[in-house]
Design an enzyme around this catalytic site. Structure first.
Site, short mmCIF file in Angstrom:
data_model
loop_
_atom_site.label_atom_id
_atom_site.label_comp_id
_atom_site.label_asym_id
_atom_site.label_seq_id
_atom_site.Cartn_x
_atom_site.Cartn_y
_atom_site.Cartn_z
N GLY A 34 2.03 -12.79 50.11
CA GLY A 34 1.05 -12.01 50.00
C GLY A 34 0.71 -11.95 48.79
O GLY A 34 1.18 -13.29 47.44
N GLY A 38 -2.41 -10.82 45.78
CA GLY A 38 -3.44 -10.54 45.16
C GLY A 38 -3.85 -10.31 43.29
O GLY A 38 -3.69 -11.47 43.28
N GLY A 39 -4.55 -9.09 43.44
CA GLY A 39 -5.71 -9.40 41.47
C GLY A 39 -3.91 -10.04 40.78
O GLY A 39 -3.94 -10.43 39.46
N TYR A 40 -2.86 -9.03 40.25
CA TYR A 40 -1.66 -9.44 40.36
C TYR A 40 -1.33 -10.60 40.36
O TYR A 40 -0.39 -10.68 38.85
CB TYR A 40 -0.94 -8.32 40.30
CG TYR A 40 -0.54 -8.56 41.96
CD1 TYR A 40 0.58 -9.09 42.62
CD2 TYR A 40 -0.76 -7.89 42.96
CE1 TYR A 40 0.92 -9.49 43.31
CE2 TYR A 40 -0.86 -7.57 44.06
CZ TYR A 40 0.15 -9.01 44.12
OH TYR A 40 0.51 -8.72 46.07
N GLY A 41 -1.41 -11.53 40.95
CA GLY A 41 -0.25 -12.63 41.41
C GLY A 41 -0.30 -13.07 42.78
O GLY A 41 -1.32 -12.44 43.91
N VAL A 76 2.78 -12.67 45.84
CA VAL A 76 4.56 -11.86 46.30
C VAL A 76 5.82 -13.10 47.10
O VAL A 76 4.86 -13.66 47.94
CB VAL A 76 4.54 -11.07 47.25
CG1 VAL A 76 5.55 -10.41 47.01
CG2 VAL A 76 4.09 -9.98 46.56
N LYS A 103 7.74 -10.89 42.79
CA LYS A 103 5.97 -10.36 42.81
C LYS A 103 5.94 -11.22 41.46
O LYS A 103 6.55 -10.87 40.32
CB LYS A 103 6.36 -9.28 42.92
CG LYS A 103 4.40 -8.58 42.48
CD LYS A 103 4.31 -7.26 42.20
CE LYS A 103 3.17 -6.09 40.87
NZ LYS A 103 3.68 -5.16 41.08
N ASP A 118 -0.39 5.01 43.57
CA ASP A 118 -0.84 3.83 44.53
C ASP A 118 -0.51 4.02 45.39
O ASP A 118 0.19 3.36 46.54
CB ASP A 118 -0.89 2.91 43.63
CG ASP A 118 -2.23 1.75 44.22
OD1 ASP A 118 -3.07 2.14 44.90
OD2 ASP A 118 -1.95 0.38 43.73
#
Ligand SMILES: *[C@@H]1O[C@H](CO)[C@@H](O)[C@H](O)[C@H]1NC(C)=O
Ligand SMILES: *[C@@H]1O[C@H](CO)[C@@H](O)[C@H](O)[C@H]1NC(C)=O
Ligand SMILES: *[C@@H]1O[C@H](CO)[C@@H](O)[C@H](O)[C@H]1NC(C)=O
Ligand SMILES: *[C@@H]1O[C@H](CO)[C@@H](O)[C@H](O)[C@H]1NC(C)=O
Ligand SMILES: *[C@@H]1O[C@H](CO)[C@@H](O)[C@H](O)[C@H]1NC(C)=O
Length: 949
Positions: free
Chosen positions: A615, A617-620, A622, A636, A732
Site C-alpha cells: 500500500g 499513500g501520502g505518508y509513505g 506499507v 508502515k 480517521d
C-alpha cells in the site's frame, strides 16, 4: 580432503601468528600489506583465503598488478566486508584504483596513510561506515581524479588541502555529517575554488554552513553539477555561479540562502534548478533564455509577490515545474500546458485566480497539475481533461459548487500505484544494486525507464544477457532504481563476476541525460550458501569458530531474553528523540512494542523491494515482511520528511502499545533509526474493507459477513471509546482503515491521527480538523469540537458503504446524501435505494435485518452528535440484529476481551417493523417509504409513511 583442510589450518595459523611468508612473485611489500589488511577484514573473497601468498600471480579477486608485480588496483566493491582499513594500505604505493565501496560494515576512522598513495587516480569509499574527520593528508594525492567518500559517517570540516587535488574531476562528500564552511584559497590557504577541472561538487546532505563567498567560483572552473542541497548554508547565493556556463545541475534547495537570486541568464544548458526551501527574497527570478531548463523548483521562498512569470511559457524543454507557496497571482497561461514534455506542474498555495483554462492542446505527458489552495474561481473543462491529473482542493470553485466532492476537489493527491515492474526479473540469487539519482529532470520515471533499461542492459550485457531487472522507487527527494541482475547458467554470481560486471562506482557508466548525477550502492550478496559458509569458517580457524560460536550463543540468548520479556524494548530507542525539530515532546512511553533495527526490517522485506509494497499513500509505503521467526508483519514506512511528523508517529506508537483488542490491529514494534520512522504491525492478510467491497480483489461479501464486519469494527471502536484509559478518539475511521484477517475478522487500523481524551469533561476537544473527506463529521468540521461522536459519524459512513459498496464520494456524489435522497422520494423509494444499493446485495435477495441496519446507519450520520448512538449502543444493536435474524457469529459469545458497559442504557430500536425482518426472508422495500427525523436512540425517527395501505 582432510589433508587439505589441515594444510589450510596450518597456513592460517601461520598467518595469525604474524609470520610473513615471502611472496613468490608479487612484490613482497605489497603482498605483506595485503595480508595485513586482510587480517582486519572478514568476508574477503574466497580466493584470498584459499590461495596462499602471491596475490598477483594467483590472481586474487579484486587485485590487479602491473608488469613488475606491483599491486595497482584494489577493488573490493560490494563484498559484504566488515572491519577497518589498516595503515598498511599506505604501503601499496603503486595503487591507481582503491575501491572499497558498498561494504556497509567497513569503517572506523580513515587512516591518513592513504595520503601516501601518490599514484592514486580513483579513490572510492562510497557507502561504507567510515567516521571521524577526513584526513588532510588526502590532499597529497596529486594524481587523483575520482574522489568519492559519500554516504559514510564523516564528521568535522572539509580539509582545505583538498584544494591541492588539482586533477580531481569528481568530488563527492555527500551524505556525511560534515560541518563548517567550504574551504577556499583566499581565506584558508587552499580550497575548493582551486579545483579548476572539477566537474562535480557533490556536497549535499551534510551540515555545511555559513555564507559562500563570491570567490568560491570563477569562470575558469568547469563545473557541471553543483549539489549543495540539504545543508545549512546562509547568506546570498554567490553571483559567480552565474559565470559557470557549463553548469547542468544546480541544487541549492533546503538551506537558508537569503537575498535576491543572482542573474543566471548565461547558464543556457542548465537542466535542473532547485532553489526551494530557502529564504530567498526580492523579485521572482527571470529564467527567460535558460532554455536548457527541464526541472525548476523555486518553492517556499519569500519572493515579492508577482504575476505569473512570463518564462512559464518560454522554457521549451520543461518537464517538471514546482512553485509552491511563492506568492504568484493571476491567470495561468494555456501555453504552459502545451509544452511537449511537461509532466508535473505543482503550484499549490499561491494566489492564482480567475478561470483555469488549460486549453485543448494539453501535453500528452502531463500527469499532475496541483493547484490546490489558490483562488481559482472557475474552470474551463475539455474532454481531454482527466480528473486524476488536476487537483483543485482549496480553491473558491470547490466550495458549494457542483464540483465539491469530486475528485478534483478532494484533498488527497492521487496515490500513485506502485510502478509496474515490467522490467523486473526473478531468480534465486539476484545481484542487487541501487542507483540513486540525485537530480532527475522528471517526476514520473515511467517514460524514461525503458531508455535506462536498454542503456544499462547494453553496458552489463557481457555478464547478464537478457537478465536485467529495474525497479524504480522514490526515497525522500531522490529517485532510486534497483538494478537486479540474474546469473545465467549458474546459481549465483561469483566474486569476480560481481567485481567486474557491476562496479558502477567510478562513474564510467553514463545514464541518459535526464537522469542526472547518480551514485550506486550494492546490496549484500550471498556469495555462498549459509551452510557451506559455516563449513568454510570451520576450516579456516578453530578460534574464529569459537568466537563466532560464542557470538551466536550470545545472540540466541539475547533473542530468548527478548522473547521472555514479551518484546519489551531493550534499550531506550528514542535517545535521539528530539534531535530534529519535528520531534515534539518526550520520547514515547512504551509498554510492549519492540524496537527493530533498520537492518532487521530491511532483511524482512528484502530491502524494501517494490514487490513487497502492499500500500502507498501520502505518508509513505506499507510493506509486507517476514521476520526471522517466520512471523508475518506489515511495515508502515514514513516517507523521509513526510508531513506525518514525529508527533503523529509517537502518538501511534504510544496508543498502539497500550491498546490490545482482537478488533484492533496490534503493534508489534517500530523502528526509529537514521531518519527512518517505521511502525511494525501484525500482518492482516485479507486487505482492507474497501478493497473487499469495491476493490480489485473481487471478494463478494454476503450480508451476514457484512454484519459481522460491522460488529467487529464497532467493537474495536467501542473499546477505544469506553475501555481504553484514557479513552481514545480514532479520528480517521474509514473503510480503508478496517482490515480483514484470514478469518474475515475485521480489525481497525491506523491511529496516526488519534487523540487521547484525558481530563476534559464530556471528552470535548478543540482541535484542528483532521480526517478524511467523505468521512468527516460535519459538526466537528464546523465547530472544531471533537467528540467520540465524530468517530460514530465516520463509522456511519462505513455502514452505508457496506450497503452501497462504493467510496463515500464517487462520481461527484456523496453516498450519505444519495441514500437519504433515495429514501426521501416518497413514491419511488424502492427504486431509489435499488439504484444506490450494491447490486451484489440486491441479487442476494435475502437481507435479514436490513431495515434496522439501515436505520442505525442513518442515525450514526445524524447532523448533530447527541442524536447519534454511542459505539457501545451500536455494538448492542448489531448484535441484536444478528441474533434476531438467526445469525450467530462465532465470536459473539466469545467476546471475552470486550465487555459491554453494564451501565450503558440498553439500546432499544424503535423501528416499527423490527419483527417483520425476523420472519420474512425478503424485505420488500417498494411497499414502504421512510422519513427520517430526530436522533438515535430518541424515538420515532424512522416512520412508515405509506403504512400498510
Ligand atoms: C612495464 O610496462 C610499462 C608500460 O606499461 C613499460 O614502460 C615498461 O617498460 C614495462 N616494464 C617491463 C619490465 O616490462
Ligand atoms: C553573460 O555573458 C555575456 C557575454 O559573454 C557577458 O557580457 C555577461 O556579463 C554575462 N552575464 C553574467 C551575469 O555573467
Ligand atoms: C526577462 O528577461 C527577458 C530576456 O532577458 C526580458 O525580455 C524580459 O522582459 C524579462 N522579463 C521580466 C518580467 O523582466
Ligand atoms: C487576480 O489577482 C490579481 C492580483 O491580486 C488582481 O489584480 C486581479 O484583478 C485578479 N483577477 C481576478 C479575475 O480576480
Ligand atoms: C569494472 O572493472 C573492470 C576491471 O576492474 C573494468 O574492466 C570494467 O571496465 C569496469 N566496469 C565498469 C562499468 O566500470
Amino acid at each position: 580432503m582432510a589433508k587439505r583442510r589441515r594444510l589450510f589450518l596450518l597456513l592460517v595459523l601461520c598467518l595469525l601468528a604474524g609470520s610473513r611468508i615471502a611472496a613468490a612473485d608479487t612484490n613482497p611489500q605489497d603482498a605483506a600489506a595485503l595480508k595485513s589488511l586482510m587480517k582486519k577484514w572478514s568476508n574477503v573473497p574466497a580466493s584470498w583465503r584459499q590461495k596462499s601468498n602471491d596475490p598477483c600471480g594467483e590472481k586474487w579477486d579484486g587485485i590487479a598488478c602491473d608488469n613488475t608485480s606491483r599491486v595497482t588496483s584494489l577493488n573490493l566493491f560490494g563484498m559484504n566486508m566488515r572491519g577497518t582499513l589498516g595503515d598498511d594500505i599506505g604501503s601499496l604505493t603503486e595503487l591507481r584504483v582503491l575501491d572499497l565501496s558498498s561494504n556497509r560494515d567497513l569503517g572506523g576512522p580513515l587512516t591518513p596513510a592513504i595520503g601516501k598513495l601518490i599514484q592514486l587516480k580513483n579513490l572510492a569509499l562510497i557507502g561504507c561506515s567510515f567516521s571521524g574527520t577526513i584526513p588532510s593528508e588526502l590532499g597529497n594525492l596529486a594524481q587523483l581524479e575520482f574522489f568519492g567518500l559519500n554516504s559514510n559517517k564523516f564528521t568535522g570540516t572539509i580539509p582545505p588541502s583538498l584544494g591541492k587535488l588539482s586533477k580531481v574531476k569528481w568530488l563527492d562528500l555527500a551524505d556525511n555529517n560534515l560541518i563548517g564552511r567550504l574551504p577556499n584559497s583566499r581565506d584558508n590557504g587552499a580550497g575548493l575554488d582551486q579545483l579548476l577541472i572539477a566537474e562535480h561538487f557533490h556536497l549535499n546532505q551534510n551540515g555545511l554552513e555559513g555564507p559562500i563567498p563570491e570567490y568560491m567560483f570563477n569562470s575558469n572552473m568547469r563545473l557541471k553539477h553543483i549539489l549543495l542541497d540539504r545543508n545549512r548554508f546562509s547568506g546570498s547565493i554567490p553571483a559567480s555561479i552565474g559565470v559557470l556556463t557549463k553548469l547542468e545541475v544546480l541544487r541549492l534547495n533546503d538551506n537558508s540562502f537569503t537575498d535576491q537570486v543572482p542573474d543566471m541568464k548565461n547558464l543556457t544548458i542548465l537542466h535542473v534548478l532547485m532553489l526551494s526551501n530557502n529564504k530567498l527574497r526580492g523579485p521572482m527570478p527571470n529564467l527567460t533564455g535558460m532554455n536548457g531548463l527541464q526541472n525548476v523548483d523555486l518553492s517556499n521562498n519569500s519572493f515579492t509577490s508577482s504575476g505569473v512569470p512570463t518564462w512559464f511559457t518560454d522554457l521549451p524543454n520543461l518537464i517538471t515545474l514546482t512553485m509552491q507557496s511563492v506568492a504568484i497571482s493571476g491567470k495561468l497561461p494555456q501555453k504552459l500546458f502545451s509544452l511537449p514534455n511537461l509532466q508535473h506542474v505543482i503550484l499549490n498555495d499561491n494566489q492564482l485566480n480567475d478561470t483555469l483554462d488549460m486549453g485543448n492542446n494539453i501535453s500528452k505527458e502531463l500527469g499532475l497539475v496541483d493547484i490546490r489552495n489558490n483562488k481559482i474561481t472557475s474552470l474551463t473543462v475539455y474532454s481531454s481533461l482527466d480528473s486524476k491529473i488536476l487537483k483543485l482542493e482549496g480553491n473558491p470553485l470547490c466550495s458549494g459548487s457542483l464540483l465539491s466532492g469530486t475528485m478534483l476537489c478532494t484533498d488527497r493527491l492521487t496515490e500513485h500505484p506502485p510502478v509496474p515492474s515490467s522490467f523486473d526479473v526473478q531468480c534465486a540469487n539476484p545481484f542487487v544494486e541501487t542507483m540513486v539519482f540525485r537530480s532527475p529532470s522528471f517526476a514520473d520515471v515511467i517514460k524514461y525507464l525503458p531508455e535506462l533499461h536498454k542503456n544499462l542492459s547494453t553496458t552489463l550485457s557481457s555478464c547478464t544477457p537478457n537478465k536485467l531487472g529495474l525497479v524504480p522507487y522514490s526515497e525522500g527527494t531522490y529517485l532510486n532504481v534497483d538494478i537486479r541482475a540474474c546469473p545465467v547458467n549458474s546459481k549465483r554470481f561469483n566474486y569476480s563476476q560481481v567485481l567486474n560486471c557491476f562496479n558502477l562506482t567510478l562513474q564510467t557508466y553514463k545514464p541518459p541525460e535526464t537522469f542526472g548525477p547518480y551514485y550506486v550502492h550494492a546490496h549484500p550478496y550471498p556469495f555462498h550458501d549459509k551452510a557451506s559458509r559455516a563449513v568454510l569458517i570451520g576450516v579456516v580457524t578453530g578460534s574464529v569458530l569459537l568466537v563466532v560460536g560464542l557470538a551466536l550463543i550470545g545472540v540466541y540468548a539475547a533473542r530468548q531474553k527478548k522473547r521472555a520479556q514479551k518484546l519489551v524494548s531493550i534499550n531506550n530507542p528514542f535517545a535521539s528523540w528530539g534531535s530534529t525539530e519535528e520531534d515534539i515532546g518526550e520520547a514515547p512511553k512504551l509498554k510492549s512494542a519492540r524496537c527493530f533495527t533498520l537492518e532487521e526490517l530491511r532483511l524482512s522485506t528484502n530491502d524494501f523491494r517494490e514487490i513487497n509494497a502492499i500500500g502507498a499513500g501520502g505518508y509513505g509505503t506499507v510493506y509486507r515482511g517476514k521476520l526471522m521467526d517466520g512471523q508475518l508483519i506489515a511495515i508502515k514506512r514514513s516517507k523521509k520528511g513526510s508531513m506525518q511528523g514525529g508527533l503523529e508517529f509517537k502518538t501511534e506508537i504510544e496508543l498502539l502499545s497500550r491498546v490490545h483488542h482482537k478488533n484492533l490491529v496490534g503493534l508489534v514494534g517500530f523502528c526509529f533509526e537514521k531518519g527512518e520512522r517505521m511502525l511494525v504491525y501484525e500482518f492482516i492478510s485479507n486487505g482492507t474493507l474497501s478493497e473487499a467491497l469495491y476493490g480489485i480483489k473481487g471478494v463478494q461479501l454476503d450480508w451476514s459477513r457484512r454484519l459481522k464486519i460491522a460488529l467487529d469494527s464497532a467493537r474495536g471502536l467501542a473499546y477505544l471509546h469506553d475501555h481504553a484509559n484514557p479513552p481514545i478518539i480514532h479520528r480517521d475511521v474509514k473503510s480503508t482503515n478496517i482490515l480483514l484477517d484470514a478469518k474475515m475478522t475485521a480489525k481497525v487500523a491506523d491511529f496516526g491521527l488519534s487523540l487521547l481524551v484525558s481530563d476534559s469533561e464530556e471528552g470535548e476537544l478543540c482541535t484542528n480538523v483532521k480526517g478524511t473527506l467523505g468521512y468527516l463529521d460535519p459538526e466537528y468540521y464546523m465547530t472544531q469540537q471533537l467528540t467520540a461522536k465524530s468517530d460514530v459519524y465516520s463509522f456511519g459512513v462505513v455502514l452505508i458503504e457496506l450497503i452501497v459498496a462504493k467510496p463515500p464520494i464517487h462520481d461527484k456524489k456523496y453516498i450519505i446524501r444519495e441514500v437519504k435522497t433515495a429514501l426521501d422520494m416518497e413514491d419511488s423509494m424502492y427504486c431509489g435505494l435499488k439504484d444506490v444499493m450494491d447490486p451484489v446485495l440486491r441479487k442476494m435477495g435475502d437481507i435479514p435485518g436490513f431495515p434496522r441496519f439501515l436505520k442505525m446507519a442513518l442515525q450514526c450520520v445524524e447532523e448533530v452528535g447527541p442524536d447519534r448512538p454511542s459505539m457501545n449502543n451500536i455494538v448492542r444493536e448489531i448484535e441484536m440484529i444478528m441474533q434476531d435474524n438467526g445469525l450467530t457469529p462465532d465470536s459473539m459469545s466469545a467476546s471475552s476481551s470486550f465487555s459491554v458497559d453494564s451501565t450503558a442504557k440498553k439500546f432499544v430500536p424503535r423501528y416499527p417493523y423490527s419483527n417483520m425482518s425476523t420472519s420474512s426472508t425478503t424485505f420488500e422495500m417498494n411497499s414502504r417509504a421512510f422519513e427520517y427525523s430526530g436522533g438515535f436512540p430518541s424515538q420515532g425517527s424512522l416512520k412508515n409513511r405509506n403504512s400498510t395501505s
